[in-house]
Write a protein that holds these residues in place. Structure first.
Motif, mmCIF file in Angstrom:
data_model
loop_
_atom_site.group_PDB
_atom_site.id
_atom_site.type_symbol
_atom_site.label_atom_id
_atom_site.label_comp_id
_atom_site.label_asym_id
_atom_site.label_seq_id
_atom_site.Cartn_x
_atom_site.Cartn_y
_atom_site.Cartn_z
ATOM 1 N N ASP A 1 5.727 -19.229 -3.549
ATOM 2 C CA ASP A 1 5.383 -20.127 -2.642
ATOM 3 C C ASP A 1 3.871 -19.902 -2.211
ATOM 4 O OD1 ASP A 1 5.475 -17.808 -1.014
ATOM 5 O OD2 ASP A 1 7.056 -18.607 0.428
ATOM 6 N N GLU A 2 3.358 -20.615 -1.165
ATOM 7 C CA GLU A 2 1.949 -20.575 -0.714
ATOM 8 C C GLU A 2 1.518 -19.163 -0.197
ATOM 9 O OE1 GLU A 2 4.005 -22.997 -0.032
ATOM 10 O OE2 GLU A 2 3.080 -24.781 -0.721
ATOM 11 N N ARG B 1 -1.696 -13.943 -0.924
ATOM 12 C CA ARG B 1 -1.652 -12.719 -1.256
ATOM 13 C C ARG B 1 -2.289 -12.344 -2.479
ATOM 14 N NH1 ARG B 1 1.582 -9.655 -3.843
ATOM 15 N NH2 ARG B 1 3.472 -10.951 -3.555
ATOM 16 N N LEU B 2 -1.957 -12.880 -3.619
ATOM 17 C CA LEU B 2 -2.172 -12.574 -4.981
ATOM 18 C C LEU B 2 -3.810 -12.958 -5.072
ATOM 19 C CD1 LEU B 2 0.401 -14.054 -7.382
ATOM 20 C CD2 LEU B 2 -0.308 -11.473 -6.779
ATOM 21 N N TYR B 3 -4.426 -14.108 -4.499
ATOM 22 C CA TYR B 3 -5.883 -14.425 -4.672
ATOM 23 C C TYR B 3 -6.550 -14.317 -3.295
ATOM 24 C CZ TYR B 3 -4.027 -16.060 -8.905
ATOM 25 O OH TYR B 3 -3.632 -15.893 -10.218
ATOM 26 N N ALA B 4 -5.901 -13.591 -2.290
ATOM 27 C CA ALA B 4 -6.896 -13.327 -0.973
ATOM 28 C C ALA B 4 -7.401 -14.711 -0.615
ATOM 29 C CB ALA B 4 -8.050 -12.396 -1.535
ATOM 30 N N ILE B 5 -6.384 -15.576 -0.266
ATOM 31 C CA ILE B 5 -6.858 -16.905 0.458
ATOM 32 C C ILE B 5 -6.394 -16.776 1.784
ATOM 33 C CG2 ILE B 5 -6.234 -19.264 0.314
ATOM 34 C CD1 ILE B 5 -5.451 -18.972 -2.790
ATOM 35 N N ASP B 6 -7.253 -17.030 2.784
ATOM 36 C CA ASP B 6 -7.165 -16.781 4.286
ATOM 37 C C ASP B 6 -6.057 -18.024 4.565
ATOM 38 O OD1 ASP B 6 -8.554 -14.316 4.413
ATOM 39 O OD2 ASP B 6 -10.546 -15.602 4.462
ATOM 40 N N ASP B 7 -6.404 -19.204 4.251
ATOM 41 C CA ASP B 7 -5.783 -20.257 4.798
ATOM 42 C C ASP B 7 -4.667 -20.882 3.634
ATOM 43 O OD1 ASP B 7 -4.847 -22.556 6.210
ATOM 44 O OD2 ASP B 7 -6.979 -23.407 6.400
ATOM 45 N N LYS C 1 2.235 -26.025 -11.457
ATOM 46 C CA LYS C 1 0.911 -25.881 -11.267
ATOM 47 C C LYS C 1 0.456 -25.494 -9.867
ATOM 48 C CE LYS C 1 -1.728 -29.072 -13.233
ATOM 49 N NZ LYS C 1 -2.374 -29.895 -13.972
ATOM 50 N N ILE C 2 -0.543 -24.888 -9.661
ATOM 51 C CA ILE C 2 -0.930 -24.433 -8.324
ATOM 52 C C ILE C 2 -2.531 -24.500 -8.385
ATOM 53 C CG2 ILE C 2 -1.252 -22.490 -6.714
ATOM 54 C CD1 ILE C 2 1.228 -21.028 -8.712
ATOM 55 N N SER C 3 -2.814 -25.083 -7.266
ATOM 56 C CA SER C 3 -4.435 -25.621 -7.141
ATOM 57 C C SER C 3 -4.846 -24.799 -5.713
ATOM 58 C CB SER C 3 -4.833 -26.938 -7.121
ATOM 59 O OG SER C 3 -4.385 -27.504 -8.347
ATOM 60 N N PHE C 4 -6.185 -24.298 -5.648
ATOM 61 C CA PHE C 4 -6.454 -23.794 -4.528
ATOM 62 C C PHE C 4 -7.951 -23.500 -4.620
ATOM 63 C CE2 PHE C 4 -5.287 -20.195 -7.023
ATOM 64 C CZ PHE C 4 -6.454 -19.146 -6.999
ATOM 65 N N PRO C 5 -8.856 -23.693 -3.509
ATOM 66 C CA PRO C 5 -10.498 -23.575 -3.481
ATOM 67 C C PRO C 5 -10.937 -22.469 -4.179
ATOM 68 C CG PRO C 5 -9.543 -24.234 -1.307
ATOM 69 C CD PRO C 5 -8.414 -23.902 -1.965
#
Length: 104
Positions: free
Chosen positions: A43-44, A49-55, A71-75
């Motif tokens: 999940d998000e 946690r894996l990609y050190a994404i704050d939001d 598929k997973i997308s993030f900035p």
């Protein structure tokens, strides 16, 4: 220990424009897809946690059962081609996801 890559034909990453990364898990079969696509497993917050994404609100997960694909997308943490960009094609971003341990 088994990992996500053990259930997949391919786990890959790529740019989705200069500001986004897309990860894809192509599961070998419906059983593997059921594990990888399960929101109780992936999940998000896990991606954050894996990609050190704050939001976590910036993370998008698309589950496509007809294709056994998640598929997973993030900035992107750094704009593609920017001075600090060490992977201009985002081709190595899939590794943390591929090595994510499966539930027991």
């Amino acid at each position: 220990m088994r990992v996500v890559a053990d259930l997949a034909h391919e786990v890959r990453s790529k740019n989705a424009g200069p500001f986004w990364v897309t990860l894809e898990v192509f599961a070998r079969d419906a059983d593997g897809y059921a594990i990888v696509a399960d929101p109780a497993f992936l999940d998000e917050p896990v991606i954050a946690r894996l990609y050190a994404i704050d939001d976590v609100r910036t993370i998008q997960i698309f589950r496509i059962p007809e294709l056994n694909v998640v598929k997973i997308s993030f900035p992107r943490p750094v704009v593609q081609g920017g001075l600090l960009d060490r992977d201009i094609h985002a081709g190595q971003h899939h590794v943390p996801l591929a090595l994510l341990p499966l539930p027991a």
